[in-house]
Design a protein around this motif. Sequence first.
Motif, PDB file in Angstrom:
ATOM      1  N   GLN A   2       7.548  -5.327   4.755  1.00 42.07           N
ATOM      2  CA  GLN A   2       6.215  -4.814   4.497  1.00 42.07           C
ATOM      3  C   GLN A   2       6.306  -3.388   4.078  1.00 42.07           C
ATOM      4  OE1 GLN A   2       3.756  -5.203   8.086  1.00 42.07           O
ATOM      5  NE2 GLN A   2       1.813  -5.011   6.957  1.00 42.07           N
ATOM      6  N   LEU A   3       5.252  -3.017   3.276  1.00 44.54           N
ATOM      7  CA  LEU A   3       4.814  -1.648   2.922  1.00 44.54           C
ATOM      8  C   LEU A   3       3.377  -1.688   3.223  1.00 44.54           C
ATOM      9  CD1 LEU A   3       6.270  -1.333  -0.678  1.00 44.54           C
ATOM     10  CD2 LEU A   3       7.163  -0.488   1.282  1.00 44.54           C
ATOM     11  N   GLN A   4       3.107  -0.536   3.913  1.00 42.55           N
ATOM     12  CA  GLN A   4       2.061  -0.020   4.364  1.00 42.55           C
ATOM     13  C   GLN A   4       1.392   1.371   3.811  1.00 42.55           C
ATOM     14  OE1 GLN A   4       1.169  -0.709   8.563  1.00 42.55           O
ATOM     15  NE2 GLN A   4      -1.054   0.098   8.347  1.00 42.55           N
ATOM     16  N   ALA A   5       0.701   1.424   2.943  1.00 41.04           N
ATOM     17  CA  ALA A   5       0.157   2.763   2.434  1.00 41.04           C
ATOM     18  C   ALA A   5      -0.917   3.000   3.209  1.00 41.04           C
ATOM     19  CB  ALA A   5      -0.237   2.344   0.935  1.00 41.04           C
ATOM     20  N   LEU A  19      -0.294  10.892   0.169  1.00 40.44           N
ATOM     21  CA  LEU A  19      -0.280   9.475   0.379  1.00 40.44           C
ATOM     22  C   LEU A  19       1.286   8.975   1.294  1.00 40.44           C
ATOM     23  CD1 LEU A  19      -1.563   8.053  -2.601  1.00 40.44           C
ATOM     24  CD2 LEU A  19      -2.849   8.876  -0.752  1.00 40.44           C
ATOM     25  N   SER A  20       0.862   8.167   2.016  1.00 40.69           N
ATOM     26  CA  SER A  20       2.429   7.682   2.832  1.00 40.69           C
ATOM     27  C   SER A  20       2.426   6.236   2.555  1.00 40.69           C
ATOM     28  CB  SER A  20       2.411   8.165   4.186  1.00 40.69           C
ATOM     29  OG  SER A  20       2.218   9.104   4.564  1.00 40.69           O
ATOM     30  N   CYS A  21       3.840   5.763   2.589  1.00 38.71           N
ATOM     31  CA  CYS A  21       3.919   4.366   2.366  1.00 38.71           C
ATOM     32  C   CYS A  21       5.172   3.957   3.173  1.00 38.71           C
ATOM     33  CB  CYS A  21       4.627   4.364   0.875  1.00 38.71           C
ATOM     34  SG  CYS A  21       4.925   2.545   0.373  1.00 38.71           S
ATOM     35  N   ILE A  22       4.888   3.445   4.490  1.00 43.44           N
ATOM     36  CA  ILE A  22       5.893   3.278   5.424  1.00 43.44           C
ATOM     37  C   ILE A  22       6.547   1.733   5.190  1.00 43.44           C
ATOM     38  CG2 ILE A  22       6.265   2.785   7.891  1.00 43.44           C
ATOM     39  CD1 ILE A  22       3.903   4.657   8.321  1.00 43.44           C
ATOM     40  N   ALA A  23       7.526   1.914   5.208  1.00 45.22           N
ATOM     41  CA  ALA A  23       8.254   0.395   4.939  1.00 45.22           C
ATOM     42  C   ALA A  23       9.049  -0.192   6.333  1.00 45.22           C
ATOM     43  CB  ALA A  23       9.572   0.694   4.008  1.00 45.22           C
ATOM     44  N   SER A  24       8.854  -1.451   6.478  1.00 41.53           N
ATOM     45  CA  SER A  24       9.343  -2.165   7.503  1.00 41.53           C
ATOM     46  C   SER A  24      10.032  -3.465   7.020  1.00 41.53           C
ATOM     47  CB  SER A  24       8.449  -2.476   8.735  1.00 41.53           C
ATOM     48  OG  SER A  24       7.385  -3.375   8.101  1.00 41.53           O
ATOM     49  N   GLY A  25      11.426  -3.593   7.754  1.00 38.98           N
ATOM     50  CA  GLY A  25      12.071  -4.769   7.249  1.00 38.98           C
ATOM     51  C   GLY A  25      13.055  -4.459   6.226  1.00 38.98           C
ATOM     52  N   PHE A  26      13.186  -3.305   5.782  1.00 36.00           N
ATOM     53  CA  PHE A  26      13.950  -2.897   4.750  1.00 36.00           C
ATOM     54  C   PHE A  26      14.147  -1.456   4.482  1.00 36.00           C
ATOM     55  CE2 PHE A  26      11.760  -1.479   0.940  1.00 36.00           C
ATOM     56  CZ  PHE A  26      10.312  -2.112   1.487  1.00 36.00           C
ATOM     57  N   TYR A 117       7.958  -5.874  -3.564  1.00 34.83           N
ATOM     58  CA  TYR A 117       7.115  -5.594  -2.560  1.00 34.83           C
ATOM     59  C   TYR A 117       6.161  -4.415  -2.753  1.00 34.83           C
ATOM     60  CZ  TYR A 117      11.345  -7.582  -0.594  1.00 34.83           C
ATOM     61  OH  TYR A 117      12.153  -8.259  -0.454  1.00 34.83           O
ATOM     62  N   TRP A 118       4.850  -4.809  -2.376  1.00 34.48           N
ATOM     63  CA  TRP A 118       3.687  -4.070  -2.823  1.00 34.48           C
ATOM     64  C   TRP A 118       3.062  -3.867  -1.434  1.00 34.48           C
ATOM     65  CZ3 TRP A 118       1.885  -2.175  -7.325  1.00 34.48           C
ATOM     66  CH2 TRP A 118       2.862  -2.444  -8.330  1.00 34.48           C
ATOM     67  N   GLY A 119       2.596  -2.384  -1.383  1.00 33.78           N
ATOM     68  CA  GLY A 119       1.401  -2.113  -0.232  1.00 33.78           C
ATOM     69  C   GLY A 119       0.201  -2.539  -0.531  1.00 33.78           C
ATOM     70  N   GLN A 120      -0.918  -2.266   0.509  1.00 32.89           N
ATOM     71  CA  GLN A 120      -2.109  -3.015   0.233  1.00 32.89           C
ATOM     72  C   GLN A 120      -2.981  -2.294  -0.570  1.00 32.89           C
ATOM     73  OE1 GLN A 120      -1.054  -1.206   2.646  1.00 32.89           O
ATOM     74  NE2 GLN A 120      -2.679  -0.077   3.893  1.00 32.89           N
ATOM     75  N   GLY A 121      -2.463  -0.749  -0.887  1.00 33.38           N
ATOM     76  CA  GLY A 121      -3.576   0.021  -1.472  1.00 33.38           C
ATOM     77  C   GLY A 121      -4.409   0.917  -0.668  1.00 33.38           C
ATOM     78  N   THR A 122      -4.501   2.157  -1.210  1.00 36.89           N
ATOM     79  CA  THR A 122      -5.282   3.163  -0.461  1.00 36.89           C
ATOM     80  C   THR A 122      -6.161   3.761  -1.429  1.00 36.89           C
ATOM     81  OG1 THR A 122      -5.156   5.105   1.077  1.00 36.89           O
ATOM     82  CG2 THR A 122      -3.592   4.931  -0.481  1.00 36.89           C
ATOM     83  N   GLN A 123      -7.445   4.082  -1.028  1.00 38.38           N
ATOM     84  CA  GLN A 123      -8.406   4.484  -2.126  1.00 38.38           C
ATOM     85  C   GLN A 123      -8.329   6.120  -2.066  1.00 38.38           C
ATOM     86  OE1 GLN A 123     -10.390   2.838  -4.236  1.00 38.38           O
ATOM     87  NE2 GLN A 123     -11.248   4.740  -5.006  1.00 38.38           N
ATOM     88  N   VAL A 124      -8.502   6.525  -3.333  1.00 34.83           N
ATOM     89  CA  VAL A 124      -8.425   8.095  -3.666  1.00 34.83           C
ATOM     90  C   VAL A 124      -9.677   8.252  -4.163  1.00 34.83           C
ATOM     91  CG1 VAL A 124      -7.576   9.973  -4.590  1.00 34.83           C
ATOM     92  CG2 VAL A 124      -6.162   8.528  -3.260  1.00 34.83           C
TER      93      VAL A 124
END
Length: 128
Positions: A2-5, A19-26, A117-124
């Motif tokens: 998972q990637l979480q932005a 912006l941050s992008c946290i990776a889990s599982g890799f 792998y893609w994060g969900q997007g964060t609005q700027v």
Amino acid sequence: VQLQASGGGLVQPGGSLRLSCIASGFTLDVYTIGWFRQAPGKEREAVSCTTSSINAIYYTESVKGRFTISIDSSNNTAYLQMNNLHPEDTALYYCAAGFRNRARCRVTGTASSDYTYWGQGTQVTVSS
């Protein structure tokens, strides 16, 4: 996997966001990491990418000197520091990770279709 932005928001022109992008599982730093954005009515564009193991890095022309991509291996997080933001930077920003032998980060750019792998997007939103 998972990637979480996160880190987007509303900022005035000239302001900054990180912006941050946290990776889990890799483990992030063995992949090519890309930041992409998509504004309403426009195609998704590559903003920046890096393959840290080979010191490859790319910025789209409009953000050079203003944005900085980085990876913090200690917390498995990628960042996009955005300074001197312009209204035309307004978009939904995505982080992505791709296998190094497929997702190439070149001085000429990178292809979103090569990322796995893609994060969900964060609005700027940059507006006064």
